[in-house]
Scaffold this active site. Sequence first.
Site, PDB file in Angstrom:
ATOM      1  N   GLU A 122      41.713  26.430  44.024  1.00 35.12           N
ATOM      2  CA  GLU A 122      41.619  25.768  42.868  1.00 35.12           C
ATOM      3  C   GLU A 122      42.630  26.099  42.130  1.00 35.12           C
ATOM      4  O   GLU A 122      42.921  27.431  41.974  1.00 35.12           O
ATOM      5  CB  GLU A 122      40.231  25.900  42.317  1.00 35.12           C
ATOM      6  CG  GLU A 122      40.067  25.143  40.988  1.00 35.12           C
ATOM      7  CD  GLU A 122      38.786  25.106  40.234  1.00 35.12           C
ATOM      8  OE1 GLU A 122      37.967  25.856  40.825  1.00 35.12           O
ATOM      9  OE2 GLU A 122      38.529  24.331  39.258  1.00 35.12           O
ATOM     10  N   GLY A 262      38.357  35.274  37.873  1.00 32.80           N
ATOM     11  CA  GLY A 262      37.048  36.145  37.996  1.00 32.80           C
ATOM     12  C   GLY A 262      36.410  36.068  39.403  1.00 32.80           C
ATOM     13  O   GLY A 262      36.320  36.811  40.091  1.00 32.80           O
ATOM     14  N   ALA A 263      36.408  34.439  39.762  1.00 32.57           N
ATOM     15  CA  ALA A 263      35.645  34.264  41.251  1.00 32.57           C
ATOM     16  C   ALA A 263      35.872  32.718  41.465  1.00 32.57           C
ATOM     17  O   ALA A 263      36.311  31.996  40.426  1.00 32.57           O
ATOM     18  CB  ALA A 263      34.251  34.463  41.209  1.00 32.57           C
ATOM     19  N   MET A 264      35.542  32.530  42.699  1.00 33.74           N
ATOM     20  CA  MET A 264      35.833  31.090  42.947  1.00 33.74           C
ATOM     21  C   MET A 264      34.484  30.401  43.755  1.00 33.74           C
ATOM     22  O   MET A 264      34.346  31.164  45.025  1.00 33.74           O
ATOM     23  CB  MET A 264      37.175  30.871  43.760  1.00 33.74           C
ATOM     24  CG  MET A 264      37.519  29.434  44.388  1.00 33.74           C
ATOM     25  SD  MET A 264      37.654  28.242  42.670  1.00 33.74           S
ATOM     26  CE  MET A 264      37.010  26.764  43.531  1.00 33.74           C
ATOM     27  N   GLU A 265      34.038  29.309  43.570  1.00 36.40           N
ATOM     28  CA  GLU A 265      32.903  28.777  44.138  1.00 36.40           C
ATOM     29  C   GLU A 265      33.033  28.103  45.359  1.00 36.40           C
ATOM     30  O   GLU A 265      32.267  26.964  45.687  1.00 36.40           O
ATOM     31  CB  GLU A 265      32.412  27.777  42.950  1.00 36.40           C
ATOM     32  CG  GLU A 265      33.194  26.515  42.920  1.00 36.40           C
ATOM     33  CD  GLU A 265      34.193  26.408  41.620  1.00 36.40           C
ATOM     34  OE1 GLU A 265      34.284  27.317  41.175  1.00 36.40           O
ATOM     35  OE2 GLU A 265      34.320  25.467  41.314  1.00 36.40           O
ATOM     36  N   ASN A 266      33.865  28.362  46.288  1.00 39.19           N
ATOM     37  CA  ASN A 266      34.328  27.517  47.585  1.00 39.19           C
ATOM     38  C   ASN A 266      32.853  27.373  48.320  1.00 39.19           C
ATOM     39  O   ASN A 266      32.199  28.201  48.335  1.00 39.19           O
ATOM     40  CB  ASN A 266      35.226  28.414  48.484  1.00 39.19           C
ATOM     41  CG  ASN A 266      36.418  29.037  47.793  1.00 39.19           C
ATOM     42  OD1 ASN A 266      37.275  28.556  47.258  1.00 39.19           O
ATOM     43  ND2 ASN A 266      36.270  30.305  47.809  1.00 39.19           N
ATOM     44  N   HIS A 298      27.084  32.200  38.088  1.00 40.40           N
ATOM     45  CA  HIS A 298      28.000  30.978  37.874  1.00 40.40           C
ATOM     46  C   HIS A 298      28.384  30.359  39.196  1.00 40.40           C
ATOM     47  O   HIS A 298      28.422  29.189  39.309  1.00 40.40           O
ATOM     48  CB  HIS A 298      29.290  31.565  37.027  1.00 40.40           C
ATOM     49  CG  HIS A 298      30.156  30.389  36.387  1.00 40.40           C
ATOM     50  ND1 HIS A 298      30.200  29.698  35.548  1.00 40.40           N
ATOM     51  CD2 HIS A 298      31.157  30.077  37.300  1.00 40.40           C
ATOM     52  CE1 HIS A 298      31.045  29.141  35.402  1.00 40.40           C
ATOM     53  NE2 HIS A 298      31.802  29.027  36.537  1.00 40.40           N
ATOM     54  N   GLU A 299      29.042  31.153  40.073  1.00 46.79           N
ATOM     55  CA  GLU A 299      29.504  30.677  41.180  1.00 46.79           C
ATOM     56  C   GLU A 299      28.679  30.093  42.267  1.00 46.79           C
ATOM     57  O   GLU A 299      28.704  28.891  42.532  1.00 46.79           O
ATOM     58  CB  GLU A 299      30.528  31.645  41.882  1.00 46.79           C
ATOM     59  CG  GLU A 299      31.563  32.537  41.168  1.00 46.79           C
ATOM     60  CD  GLU A 299      32.427  31.452  40.284  1.00 46.79           C
ATOM     61  OE1 GLU A 299      32.470  30.418  40.901  1.00 46.79           O
ATOM     62  OE2 GLU A 299      33.027  32.004  39.250  1.00 46.79           O
ATOM     63  N   HIS A 302      27.557  26.380  40.867  1.00 50.32           N
ATOM     64  CA  HIS A 302      28.560  25.346  40.926  1.00 50.32           C
ATOM     65  C   HIS A 302      28.280  24.781  42.477  1.00 50.32           C
ATOM     66  O   HIS A 302      28.658  23.552  42.595  1.00 50.32           O
ATOM     67  CB  HIS A 302      29.892  26.289  41.390  1.00 50.32           C
ATOM     68  CG  HIS A 302      30.921  26.317  40.054  1.00 50.32           C
ATOM     69  ND1 HIS A 302      31.096  25.321  39.344  1.00 50.32           N
ATOM     70  CD2 HIS A 302      31.599  27.138  39.602  1.00 50.32           C
ATOM     71  CE1 HIS A 302      31.700  25.448  38.318  1.00 50.32           C
ATOM     72  NE2 HIS A 302      32.279  26.811  38.474  1.00 50.32           N
TER      73      HIS A 302
HETATM   74  N1  ARG Z   1      36.507  27.436  39.521  1.00 49.46           N
HETATM   75  C1  ARG Z   1      36.481  28.761  39.128  1.00 49.46           C
HETATM   76  C2  ARG Z   1      35.437  29.204  38.269  1.00 49.46           C
HETATM   77  O1  ARG Z   1      35.274  28.907  37.008  1.00 49.46           O
HETATM   78  C3  ARG Z   1      37.648  29.233  38.487  1.00 49.46           C
HETATM   79  C4  ARG Z   1      39.017  28.790  39.368  1.00 49.46           C
HETATM   80  C5  ARG Z   1      40.238  29.260  38.422  1.00 49.46           C
HETATM   81  N2  ARG Z   1      41.302  28.494  38.787  1.00 49.46           N
HETATM   82  C6  ARG Z   1      42.304  28.368  38.142  1.00 49.46           C
HETATM   83  N3  ARG Z   1      43.262  27.681  38.620  1.00 49.46           N
HETATM   84  N4  ARG Z   1      42.591  28.959  36.844  1.00 49.46           N
HETATM   85  O2  ARG Z   1      34.488  29.556  38.459  1.00 49.46           O
HETATM   86 ZN    ZN Z   2      33.388  27.710  37.150  1.00 47.47          ZN
END
Ligand code: ARG
Ligand code: ZN
Length: 864
Positions: A122, A262-266, A298-299, A302
């Site tokens: 992302e 912080g983190a990513m919701e893959n 949070h993740e 998502h």
């Molecule tokens: N979706 C992620 C979150 O909020 C954050 C991803 C950040 N990506 C970026 N290109 N800033 O949980």
């Molecule tokens: Zn998010």
Amino acid sequence: MRTETPVSVKLENYKPYPFEIESVSLDFSLEPEATRVRTKMKVNRLRPGDFVLDGVGMILHEIKLNDVVLDLEQYDRGDETLTLTSVPDSFTLETDVTINPAANTALSGLYISGGRFCSQCEATGFRHITFWPDRPDVMSRFHVRMDADKSKYPILLSNGTPGESGDFSDGRHYAEWDDPHPKPSYLFALCAGDYDVWRDTFTTMNGDHVDLGVYVDKGQADRAEWAMESLKASMKWDEERFGRAYDLGVFNIVAVRDFNFGAMENKGLNIFNSAYVLANPESATDADFEAIESIVGHEYFHNWTGNRITCRDWFQLCLKEGLTVFRDQEFSSDLRSRPVQRIKDVMRLRGRQFAEDGGPLAHPVRPDSYASIDNLYTATVYEKGAELIRALTVLIGDEAFNKGMQIYFDEFDGTASTIEDFYSCFEKASGRDLSQFRIWYAQAGTPEVSIVESWDEKKSTLTLKLAQKTPPTPKQSDKKPVPIPLRAALLDGKGGQIEAEGWDDGDTVIVLDEARKKVEVKLEDGAQRPLLSINREFSAPVRIKRDLTTQQLLELASAETDPFNIWDNFQTLSKTEIFRLLDNPQSPPDADLVSALADAVRQNSPDPAFAALLTVLPDIGELFQEREPVNPTGLNDARKRLRKALATELKSDAERILAEPTPQPFAPSAEQAGIRALRTAMIGLTGALATPDAARSLKNLFDQADNMTEKLACLRTLIPIEGNERDAAIETFYEEWKDNPLVIDKWFAVQAGQGTAADAERLSKHPDFDLSNPNRVRSVAAAFSMTNLAEFHAPDGSGHKVIGDIIETADKRNPALAARLLTSFEQWKKLEPVAKASAKATLERLRDGGLSKNAMDIVARALD
Ligand code: ARG
Ligand code: ZN
């Protein structure tokens, strides 16, 4: 470096993609410097148009269409795209490329951290991995196969559930992963390496079994326990509160040290900055435990708000982020203290989002154009986005809100949606027209609400004149009124609330939906003048301006029944007082205010987390917004004088509280954290006295502290007090923790956050400073420029120079990181002339030296 002039993408130009990709197989042969990626997709035409794929910086070996290799004339390769102009209506396309994860210092796409493969897609990382329509509205079923050297990369992970795996005779092995849920490319993830795993299981409300794993560096499995507990709590909470269950047999979290966010919701494979996974009682603060809980939540949340229902385009980012922040705030409120959570969320909003809204980077929650999508992951999209959902709940009520959420899940599951889609659900649920409410999404700037009261003794009538005004923001000079739901109550001054016609004994909601509005409240004949409590629980993200004297505000503070407003009244009082002290350098702090504040702290000490927040004066970043031109140094001095007066008033309380033993054995519970929060507040106040005695007792506390929260608080408090105690604390802390990078990040951050530009410079030359690690860079550069404004904006320009230098070097490796750091300059136009000139010169120097597209976008808007 080449400076690109940012070109902007516009919402009004949105066009659906002409094709669907029903499924894709990705085949990775993993090698750090040359990873081969073979992609095979099944494509169907939906409407007329060229077949355009995104792809950046790859070596392309071959393209096949329906098994036939294409000649160079049959496709067009641009800098960032691959175009096929004549394709059949249904076909398979295969591409074969090589990428270099080891050289990927931008940390977008597939890269290496700590010798392991990991990914961040992302918003637009996937186009660095293979050719693909890298936009959220193209959703496909992903099948992944990967092979790698088994001794170096024994664990191979991707989205979905594991399929076949096996070994080859040459020391390599392979694994397959299948994700049955169609998803956009930004949710793709791959991790490969050697990890320790903390495992657990969860049974969903539907009786489905889920295998859970938290993957961390070797030897750190026990530091994953809290993240796992938080994950299970999140899964349960989303079932209970929103009726949403998890939808795969596997859920994994992988911790990586080098991560831009912080983190990513893959889907099924969340990737986390290790700062938000690893914790144990010795090395983590209560704030760390709390942040892990909320970010894991949070993740996880998502999965429904983001993954099952994703965004049609990146302009809709708040659709998933604002909503998911709202959900994680609710989760934390339910697990911990609701008022304390609300205060912390508002502090963050005012400190970061109000600042953004009031400066050159202001933009609507749903912008209509952007130059660089990475720069849209802002406090406005996230935090104000969450506030708007909260305001919606106040406007239409919890019942209609919950009903609307269920309609949203039912109707839009499996789609890429828009804000309009989302609001249509609440229109259905509430039977109301919410078109005016959506103006909130299109309009930047923080509305200001003024309230003037008058009391008619004879008629026992209270008249409120309310007015709203949103200041102009870049490219938006005319603002429309928005519906502002203000939760209100009438207080009797004796700890109770008064009923009046149309006002129940609970709260009432006044909706200010015009530029001005008059509200009359008729009370019983002969009634006393009531006190008005408004914007209770911070029901709307606005600034309230009331014509109250200090005396009236103090009265109101003691009559309040809403904890948020108790805290907020003292914030307002303190703000006014700090400005008075700034304008009257010889005047002592107002003794009435100081003793009222101290009393409030004492009275509330049975709720120590809340009492601790009462001791926190508004920070410089917030005070900044109220004056122009602003002198941060003077403001900091004025704030310190008020804080010292409060510390003096609470000195014996602090001594008593700190003489008590800290809770044993350690638990990261909200209850214990509250006790430590008050102790930590007292440590801070002790430091505010800045006496040699204080330094000695802080050093004693530092030596005795058996938990990181208090140890770090002592260190932080000692930093500004020059002397042997401070030097010894800095030294012993480093020696004790030098092998734990997350703790050393804190060691850097407390020094940069409390020191001078010379300290920041020295820290940036420390052997442990590492430009390739975002956490470490932020521990110096963000801690200094975002939390230490008086030193950052020092008139001699020394602060601007250090940060400018770090940004200039960081940008060459990692544009997303540099762009984020640049936002610390966003308030430059408000500065007094000398600091202002220096900030401007720094921005111009950076611009003229050449910047990445991300960094250039921020600098251009800041200077505009
Ligand atoms: N979706 C992620 C979150 O909020 C954050 C991803 C950040 N990506 C970026 N290109 N800033 O949980
Ligand atoms: Zn998010």
